[in-house]
Design a protein around this motif. Structure first.
Motif: not given
Length: 221
Positions: A50, A54, A129, A145, A148-149, A151-153, A155-156
């Protein structure tokens, strides 16, 4: 948005199977110390990812150019990895005849920090990255936005896949003997030493061989 999520899931799955020091240490930790230990280690790894993400998002091409001109960062990270690998190889810190090796009190926090540092010292992870940001960013219209969605997905999906890896590795605990633990640790030490040597070797390559932007352009083509 749904398309971004669907595109990110396979990448997260593939990321979980990228062969590197973290991959092998996660399996070793899960097999010898159990599910919770493996999970805490993995959460530390993801925190480092993360932070790298960033940095990559706000730096992009400028940081790529700086990294290309600072190969000493590869040498530094590789040297730390090399020392850690040698320590792991020669470490005899386990009780003879005991295979139920659970972390001591406060050990889960140390595993979290271990996962974070092991991932953070590998400058190649930051380069990875950066490359992903540069390649994927335009397809997401560089909208914060959507990024974020995405890379959040990613990593999840990476974490969920790792949880399955941890569960599978945990099943090996019943078959672990003192000798097998010793062999696993020695094999892990050798792998970490090799990974460290590869990073150090990259640091001594001529700068034109470390031109990351050309590599990314090659991938695009």
């Amino acid at each position: 948005m749904v398309e971004d999520i669907q595109a990110a899931i396979p990448l997260g799955f593939l990321l979980a199977f990228m062969i590197g020091p973290v991959f092998f240490v996660l399996l070793e930790t899960s097999a010898t110390k159990g599910f919770r230990a493996g999970l805490f280690f993995d959460l530390g790894v993801i925190l480092a990812d993360i932070i790298f993400l960033t940095i990559a998002y706000f730096s992009s091409f400028q940081l790529l150019e700086n990294l290309s001109n600072q190969p000493g960062l590869y040498v530094f990270g590789g040297a730390i990895l090399l020392i850690y690998g040698l320590t792991t190889f020669f470490n005899r810190d386990f009780v003879k005849g005991r295979t139920d090796i659970k972390p001591r009190k406060g050990g889960y926090l140390s595993l979290f920090v271990k996962g974070f540092l092991l991932n953070f010292i590998n400058i190649g992870v930051l380069v990875f990255w950066l490359g992903v940001i540069i390649i994927v960013g335009p397809s997401l219209d560089n909208q914060a936005n959507r990024i974020i969605v995405f890379f959040s997905t990613m990593l999840a999906a990476y974490l969920i896949t790792d949880i399955f890896k941890i569960l599978l590795a945990k099943q090996l605990r019943r078959k672990l003997t003192t000798e097998r633990i010793r062999m696993i640790k020695k094999a892990l030490g050798i792998i970490l030493v090799i990974c460290g040597l590869v990073l150090v070797f990259k640091g001594f390559l001529p700068k034109d061989k470390l031109n990351i932007e050309k590599g990314i352009e090659y991938i695009r083509e």
